[in-house]
Motif scaffolding. Structure first.
Motif, mmCIF file in Angstrom:
data_model
loop_
_atom_site.group_PDB
_atom_site.id
_atom_site.type_symbol
_atom_site.label_atom_id
_atom_site.label_comp_id
_atom_site.label_asym_id
_atom_site.label_seq_id
_atom_site.Cartn_x
_atom_site.Cartn_y
_atom_site.Cartn_z
ATOM 1 N N ALA A 166 -19.643 -17.102 21.417
ATOM 2 C CA ALA A 166 -20.397 -18.282 21.379
ATOM 3 C C ALA A 166 -21.846 -18.136 22.549
ATOM 4 N N ALA A 167 -21.322 -17.980 23.615
ATOM 5 C CA ALA A 167 -22.227 -17.676 24.710
ATOM 6 C C ALA A 167 -23.379 -17.063 24.143
ATOM 7 N N ALA A 174 -31.712 -18.716 21.706
ATOM 8 C CA ALA A 174 -32.648 -19.061 22.915
ATOM 9 C C ALA A 174 -33.914 -17.714 22.595
ATOM 10 N N ALA A 175 -33.533 -16.883 22.722
ATOM 11 C CA ALA A 175 -34.198 -15.715 22.846
ATOM 12 C C ALA A 175 -35.020 -16.020 21.478
ATOM 13 N N ALA A 176 -34.501 -16.734 19.956
ATOM 14 C CA ALA A 176 -35.358 -16.178 18.761
ATOM 15 C C ALA A 176 -36.082 -17.638 18.871
ATOM 16 N N ALA A 177 -35.755 -18.336 20.165
ATOM 17 C CA ALA A 177 -36.883 -19.732 19.428
ATOM 18 C C ALA A 177 -38.309 -19.476 20.504
ATOM 19 N N GLU A 178 -37.751 -18.424 21.261
ATOM 20 C CA GLU A 178 -38.780 -18.180 22.078
ATOM 21 C C GLU A 178 -39.735 -17.421 21.850
#
Length: 244
Positions: A166-167, A174-178
């Motif tokens: 999950a982590a 988070a990387a994809a969102a960035e």
């Protein structure tokens, strides 16, 4: 008189080739007094050979039905019991006294060995009662004077693996969102540039219209005009030309 040394009454072997015969290096009082463990698993497929003098054998040997390798223990496992009883008022031979005391000593040495391997409560405490329904793989939990089953070690391992997964997934999100944020910013910048280019083109078109119509008031009667060639697509004639 001789005094025997402390003895845990077991012999350890680690054969590298299949072996069947293993000697007990401690006194034995009967052929049923021995147990055999191979890689911590008790075996029953063996026989015992021994010669006894005055009720004691110092050359007992177990013989397995098939050769084994690994960790082998020949263990004294005498069930406490008497093999003789003295008659009141009758003479007691020294041989019989020695056999009786040696037998009791052997049994106590085995008991001391096994007690030493047990889980001990602190001195002065009442000890612990272990629940009977503790499943294999469960952690042990002390609850007052009870020892009961706790969480399953396998389930704990699975939970840890799930948490790690999950982590990792959260970090990937988070990387994809960035990356998406960077792409959105680039798209917004491109849109702003396109708006600027469109506005510049509109301004140029308006200027051309102004130039094309500046000073034009229509055609006068009785006059001739040379129109030449209309080849510039950006030339605008948005006035009434009058009547020829």
């Amino acid at each position: 008189m001789t005094i025997t040394a402390a003895d845990a009454r077991f012999t350890e072997y680690n054969p590298l080739v299949p072996t069947t015969d293993f000697a007990a290096d401690f006194p034995v009082f009967g052929v049923d007094d021995l147990a055999v463990y191979v890689d911590d698993v008790q075996r029953f497929d063996f026989t015992v050979t021994a010669s006894f003098t005055d009720g004691i054998s110092n050359d007992a040997k177990v013989i397995l039905l098939s050769g084994v390798i690994g960790s082998v223990y020949v263990v004294g496992a005498r069930a406490p019991h008497r093999t003789n009883r003295f008659t009141n008022g009758a003479p007691v031979p020294t041989r019989d006294l020695n056999l009786a005391f040696d037998t009791v000593e052997g049994e106590l040495q085995e008991a001391g060995r096994d007690i030493g391997r047990a889980i001990k409560a602190p001195v002065g405490s009442p000890g612990y009662e272990i629940d009977a329904d503790i499943a294999s793989g469960s952690l042990l939990v002390v609850d007052g004077t009870r020892v009961k089953a706790g969480p399953d070690i396998g389930a704990i391992g699975t939970s840890i693996e799930d948490a790690i997964a999950a982590a990792a997934a959260a970090a990937g999100s988070a990387a994809a969102a960035e990356v998406s944020e960077d792409n959105a910013a680039a798209s917004a910048m491109a849109a702003n540039n396109a708006v600027g280019d469109a506005q510049e083109a509109a301004d140029e078109a308006a200027a051309l219209v102004v130039q094309a119509t500046a000073g034009f008031a229509g055609f006068l009667d009785g006059q001739g005009y040379d129109f030449g060639l209309i080849s510039d697509p950006t030339t605008y004639f948005n006035q009434n030309w009058g009547t020829l």
